[in-house]
Design a protein around this motif. Structure first.
Motif, PDB file in Angstrom:
ATOM      1  N   GLY A 344       0.823  -1.213   0.000  1.00 48.28           N
ATOM      2  CA  GLY A 344       0.000   0.000   0.000  1.00 48.28           C
ATOM      3  C   GLY A 344       0.849   1.251   0.000  1.00 48.28           C
ATOM      4  O   GLY A 344       1.745   1.412  -0.832  1.00 48.28           O
ATOM      5  N   ASP A 345       0.588   2.143   0.986  1.00 45.58           N
ATOM      6  CA  ASP A 345       1.307   3.421   1.039  1.00 45.58           C
ATOM      7  C   ASP A 345       2.813   3.231   1.192  1.00 45.58           C
ATOM      8  O   ASP A 345       3.595   4.047   0.718  1.00 45.58           O
ATOM      9  CB  ASP A 345       0.787   4.272   2.207  1.00 45.58           C
ATOM     10  N   LYS A 346       3.193   2.153   1.886  1.00 46.98           N
ATOM     11  CA  LYS A 346       4.631   1.913   2.076  1.00 46.98           C
ATOM     12  C   LYS A 346       5.322   1.601   0.743  1.00 46.98           C
ATOM     13  O   LYS A 346       6.484   1.950   0.537  1.00 46.98           O
ATOM     14  CB  LYS A 346       4.854   0.787   3.077  1.00 46.98           C
ATOM     15  N   THR A 347       4.594   0.921  -0.133  1.00 46.84           N
ATOM     16  CA  THR A 347       5.163   0.657  -1.458  1.00 46.84           C
ATOM     17  C   THR A 347       5.274   1.957  -2.250  1.00 46.84           C
ATOM     18  O   THR A 347       6.279   2.211  -2.921  1.00 46.84           O
ATOM     19  CB  THR A 347       4.297  -0.376  -2.219  1.00 46.84           C
ATOM     20  N   LEU A 348       4.255   2.788  -2.152  1.00 41.85           N
ATOM     21  CA  LEU A 348       4.315   4.076  -2.859  1.00 41.85           C
ATOM     22  C   LEU A 348       5.487   4.913  -2.334  1.00 41.85           C
ATOM     23  O   LEU A 348       6.221   5.546  -3.093  1.00 41.85           O
ATOM     24  CB  LEU A 348       2.996   4.833  -2.705  1.00 41.85           C
ATOM     25  N   ARG A 349       5.671   4.874  -1.004  1.00 42.60           N
ATOM     26  CA  ARG A 349       6.781   5.630  -0.397  1.00 42.60           C
ATOM     27  C   ARG A 349       8.127   5.060  -0.876  1.00 42.60           C
ATOM     28  O   ARG A 349       9.072   5.813  -1.144  1.00 42.60           O
ATOM     29  CB  ARG A 349       6.663   5.547   1.138  1.00 42.60           C
ATOM     30  N   SER A 350       8.184   3.748  -0.982  1.00 41.61           N
ATOM     31  CA  SER A 350       9.408   3.084  -1.455  1.00 41.61           C
ATOM     32  C   SER A 350       9.745   3.565  -2.880  1.00 41.61           C
ATOM     33  O   SER A 350      10.904   3.863  -3.195  1.00 41.61           O
ATOM     34  CB  SER A 350       9.198   1.570  -1.411  1.00 41.61           C
ATOM     35  N   ILE A 351       8.726   3.661  -3.716  1.00 41.75           N
ATOM     36  CA  ILE A 351       8.934   4.137  -5.096  1.00 41.75           C
ATOM     37  C   ILE A 351       9.429   5.586  -5.076  1.00 41.75           C
ATOM     38  O   ILE A 351      10.370   5.951  -5.797  1.00 41.75           O
ATOM     39  CB  ILE A 351       7.629   3.998  -5.914  1.00 41.75           C
TER      40      ILE A 351
END
Lengths: 368, 155
Positions: A344-351
């Motif tokens: 979720g948001d953590k993946t978006l932040r990772s990107i």
């Protein structure tokens, strides 16, 4: 170095016990839709934060990936990805109609004004069961299909084809690719046979489902055969696919990644079906370097995965160091950064972190 | 409408396979009432084409296998050859696509087919594929672009 974002489009809901093919008895259309939309958002963000490519791939019959036809997803991406190249890594050409593949690539290249990267793969061994193609014929089919696809792109008058596996009486594809003579082609070159073929045919080398020590051997085979064929591959010719998750700190990244891996069994491919794996092995699918080729498909635990360079995990600083190591070992110029589990948001932040804190620091590495 | 009689100039494994389906005759066996098919390889293409130019009504289908480029005298006469022609080239021949283009330009009704993984000696290197292309063209002529072979797996 350049970086691609590869989203396999995993199904984000609960799935039955691992196995291939996977039962859809618990499939939720709503979660399927949500998984697809999450992937589209991740791709869009990658384009905005400076990724050089976005990558789609083909896998069948499993929550491991919801893109049995990556061309369809790429078609959607042509309308949202404004700057990055769209890489298909790839089409599994031995199980498809090669003319159709040539047409679809040409459409996509037209729709993006020439921003398509044309990966053509034999695919993971399980895919042969998908459309009932004998894996023993995979390599011959691959080579013929590739030759035919290139002819579709370059021949300007209608022609017929009498192959060993394909016969067409008259062919003249519209549209034609924008890139001339055609988009850059990559193939999977983990096995020595494939590396040799790629080198002889001046095709880019893609390394996936592997690890740095094994990939290093593959690159050596590729370089050696390229030299014999009279050319020298550069960073631009080598893609290394690797899982990744970047957090603010090492601990945070590892914690998030591990937690997601525990709750989200996503199914797997060939190794999830012992009889299938045994049958493709008997069919000679793995070639002369069988043991290493099987080994690279075997699962490894997180520590091994990090040590082997199968996953980039940590803070931006840590991940930059891991990338520098990969470049030193392989000379790969394109990293195909793969989202394993959608957080979720953590993946978006990772990107975002890759875009703001990793990409600027790896840009100057090598000559890709 | 099948071309039951075929004149084959030159020997090859593909020609041997073709002989099972069609009766072999000499180049002069055709007539306006009963035209024949002609198959020619390499330099024999010039002989076959000279015959077609001289007696166009006696030949109703011509297959050229890796034909040598026509000399100027012959090339000048080819624009009047209207019978259906199939020209076959092997994909391992580096000039296959260029030669295909040359023959398409020279002959108004020329169809080009590439035989995969064969060189200029395609009729011996991939006889089954070449013989199948020949047979389809002799049987169907220009209609060969629509296959009449069944792909049904089980009745």
């Amino acid at each position: 170095m350049k970086a691609a974002l590869f989203v396999p489009v995993r199904y984000t809901g609960p799935a039955p016990a691992p196995g291939w093919p996977t039962s859809t008895s618990q499939y939720s259309t709503e979660l399927g839709e949500r998984s697809m939309n999450a992937a589209l958002n991740q791709f869009k963000l990658a384009d905005e934060v400076g990724f050089d490519w976005v990558t789609v791939a083909e896998h069948h019959y499993s929550p491991f990936s919801l893109t049995p036809n990556p061309m369809v997803l790429a078609g959607a991406l042509t309308q949202t990805i404004k700057r990055a190249k769209i890489a298909l890594l790839g089409a599994t050409i031995p199980i498809l109609n090669p003319i159709r593949v040539a047409e679809e690539f040409a459409m996509l290249d037209t729709m993006t004004g020439g921003r398509i990267v044309a990966g053509m793969l034999r695919g993971s061994p399980n895919e042969y069961a998908t459309y009932n193609i004998n894996p023993a014929e995979s390599r011959e089919r691959f080579e013929e299909a590739l030759h035919l696809i290139r002819m579709c792109w370059t021949e300007t008058e209608p022609f017929g084809w009498r192959g060993r596996y394909y016969e067409y009486r008259t062919v003249s594809i519209w549209p034609k690719p924008v890139q001339k003579p055609y988009p850059q082609i990559f193939m999977s070159g983990s096995s020595p046979e494939s590396g040799e073929f790629a080198a002889k045919n001046r095709i880019g080398l893609g390394l996936a489902f592997t690890n740095v020590p094994l990939a290093k051997k593959s690159v050596e085979v590729y370089r050696e055969h390229a030299e014999r064929a009279g050319w020298t591959p550069t960073d631009k010719d080598i893609i290394y696919r690797v899982l990744f998750h970047v957090g603010e700190t090492d601990d945070q990244a590892i914690e998030d990644y591990s937690a997601a891996a525990k709750v989200a069994p996503r199914g797997s491919l060939t190794m999830a079906n012992k009889s299938l794996e045994s049958a493709v092995d008997s069919a000679g699918y793995y070639g002369r370097d069988r043991d290493a080729q099987r080994e690279r498909l075997m699962p490894t635990d997180l520590k091994q995965s990090i040590d082997l360079g199968r996953v980039l995990l940590g803070s931006p600083d840590t991940v930059v160091k891991q990338i520098e190591h990969i470049h030193r070992e392989l000379g790969a110029g394109i990293l195909d950064l793969t989202i394993s589990n959608d957080l979720g948001d953590k993946t978006l932040r990772s990107i975002e972190l890759v875009g703001s804190k990793v990409l600027p620091r790896i840009k100057g590495i090598g000559n890709a | 409408m099948s071309a039951a009689k075929v004149a084959v100039l030159g020997k090859s494994k593909a020609a041997d396979l073709l002989a099972k389906e069609f009766s072999a005759v000499g180049l002069d066996a055709g007539s306006a009432a009963a035209p024949i098919g002609v198959v020619a390889t390499g330099a024999d293409a010039a002989t076959a084409l000279a015959h077609v130019v001289a007696k166009p009504e006696t030949v109703n289908a011509l297959v050229l296998i890796a034909p040598s480029a026509p000399d100027k005298a012959l090339a000048d006469k080819l624009s009047g050859v209207t019978i259906p022609v199939l020209a076959l080239f092997g994909t391992r021949d580096a000039n296959a696509q260029a030669n295909g283009a040359t023959w398409r330009k020279a002959l108004p009704n020329c169809n080009v087919t590439f035989v995969y993984d064969a060189g200029a000696d395609l009729a011996n290197e991939r006889p089954e594929a070449v013989a199948a292309a020949l047979a389809d063209f002799m049987r169907q002529r220009e209609r060969y672009v629509v296959t009449d072979r069944s792909a049904k797996l089980y009745p």
